[in-house]
Design a protein around this motif. Structure first.
Motif, mmCIF file in Angstrom:
data_model
loop_
_atom_site.group_PDB
_atom_site.id
_atom_site.type_symbol
_atom_site.label_atom_id
_atom_site.label_comp_id
_atom_site.label_asym_id
_atom_site.label_seq_id
_atom_site.Cartn_x
_atom_site.Cartn_y
_atom_site.Cartn_z
ATOM 1 N N THR A 200 33.250 42.978 35.431
ATOM 2 C CA THR A 200 34.484 43.556 35.548
ATOM 3 C C THR A 200 34.927 43.427 36.958
ATOM 4 O O THR A 200 34.039 43.870 37.785
ATOM 5 C CB THR A 200 34.663 44.962 34.784
ATOM 6 N N PHE A 201 36.095 42.936 37.210
ATOM 7 C CA PHE A 201 36.634 42.747 38.637
ATOM 8 C C PHE A 201 38.147 43.302 38.576
ATOM 9 O O PHE A 201 38.735 43.246 37.689
ATOM 10 C CB PHE A 201 36.538 41.142 39.282
ATOM 11 N N GLU A 202 38.375 43.857 39.895
ATOM 12 C CA GLU A 202 39.768 44.020 39.995
ATOM 13 C C GLU A 202 40.723 43.258 40.696
ATOM 14 O O GLU A 202 40.259 42.874 41.861
ATOM 15 C CB GLU A 202 39.873 45.720 40.755
ATOM 16 N N ILE A 203 41.596 42.325 40.221
ATOM 17 C CA ILE A 203 42.300 41.414 41.031
ATOM 18 C C ILE A 203 43.520 41.917 41.496
ATOM 19 O O ILE A 203 44.479 42.443 40.902
ATOM 20 C CB ILE A 203 42.574 40.307 39.829
ATOM 21 N N THR A 204 43.796 41.692 42.834
ATOM 22 C CA THR A 204 45.103 42.024 43.391
ATOM 23 C C THR A 204 46.073 40.689 43.625
ATOM 24 O O THR A 204 45.754 39.681 43.965
ATOM 25 C CB THR A 204 44.875 42.532 44.815
#
Length: 259
Positions: free
Chosen positions: A230-234
């Motif tokens: 899981t990644f947090e994308i800005t």
């Protein structure tokens, strides 16, 4: 600063601290305050290799560990040893992947491009001479990167190759980083959590995500469960406000890269 950047690097790296009897050949103090501080380490690598062996199988692979501490080297003509601040990293990744992560670390520090060259000096005894290189910024020698020797792996009870990086932070501190200005957008950014099913290394996934769309400003690794990462994308723009539809399009584009 280097330690904080490693902690913030988009991969799972464990930091260790040592307060016990070190492993390997080290300098012994004649008047130590206690047996816990009787020796001065001449290298961080033996302790980290042992720590790697102790934690093998207890965390998800690849296992990566680092330590920042002083080592003490004998000085000719001086009673006191030379104190050298050192960064040491061990990783179960392939050497090329370790090199890539290391280059990314230096990029985060805003240093000029590092180079790797064949050995001109004898490596530490735990290195494999064939698969070891010297690290430079310009003409300044900073340390070595390479695989440990087979005999070293057997000595520590390892059944696989292990890569080690050693950097002299005293020398690194003499280099001025190249500061780059990145303007802050006037428009708000959007955050999207994306879960990808893949066995690819985290660093490679992040590079793929960042290059997949110009609206992606930042990628932050969050967690792993089995093969799901899981990644947090800005997501943002310097010229306009983005809508949820724009974010959904970026998300869909990302998911097509990892079917």
């Amino acid at each position: 600063m280097v330690g904080r950047q490693i902690d913030e690097l988009n991969c799972v790296v464990f930091r260790v601290y040592y307060y016990h009897l070190p492993i390997g050949q080290h300098l012994k103090l004649k008047n130590s305050l206690s047996t816990d501080f009787e020796y001065l380490r001449t290298s961080l690598a033996p302790s980290l290799i042992q720590n790697h062996r102790n934690n093998k199988g207890k965390v998800l692979e690849p296992l990566k560990i680092f330590e920042i501490a002083n080592i003490y080297l004998s000085s000719n003509g001086s009673v006191l040893p030379d104190e050298q601040s050192t960064l040491c990293i061990t990783s179960s990744q392939k050497l090329l992947e370790v090199k890539k992560d290391f280059e990314k670390l230096f990029h985060l520090q805003n240093f000029s491009e590092i180079t790797f060259s064949q050995l001109a000096n004898n490596p530490k005894p735990y290195f494999n001479k064939v698969n070891t290189a010297e690290i430079f910024i310009g003409k300044l020698f900073l340390g070595q990167i390479g695989e440990i020797a087979i005999s070293t792996a057997r000595q520590f009870g390892l059944d696989h190759n292990l890569c080690v990086v050693e950097i002299n932070l005293n020398l690194l501190s003499q280099i001025k980083p190249i500061l780059k200005f990145s303007p802050i957008s006037e428009y708000p950014s959007l955050l999207q959590d994306v879960t990808i099913t893949t066995t690819e290394p985290i660093g490679k996934i992040i590079d793929t995500l960042k290059s997949s769309d110009s609206k992606i400003q930042k990628v932050k690794y969050k967690s792993t469960f089995e093969n799901k990462k899981t990644f947090e994308i800005t997501i943002g723009s310097y010229s306009q406000n983005l809508t949820q539809q724009d974010a959904d399009q970026v998300r869909t584009k990302i998911l097509t890269l990892f079917p």
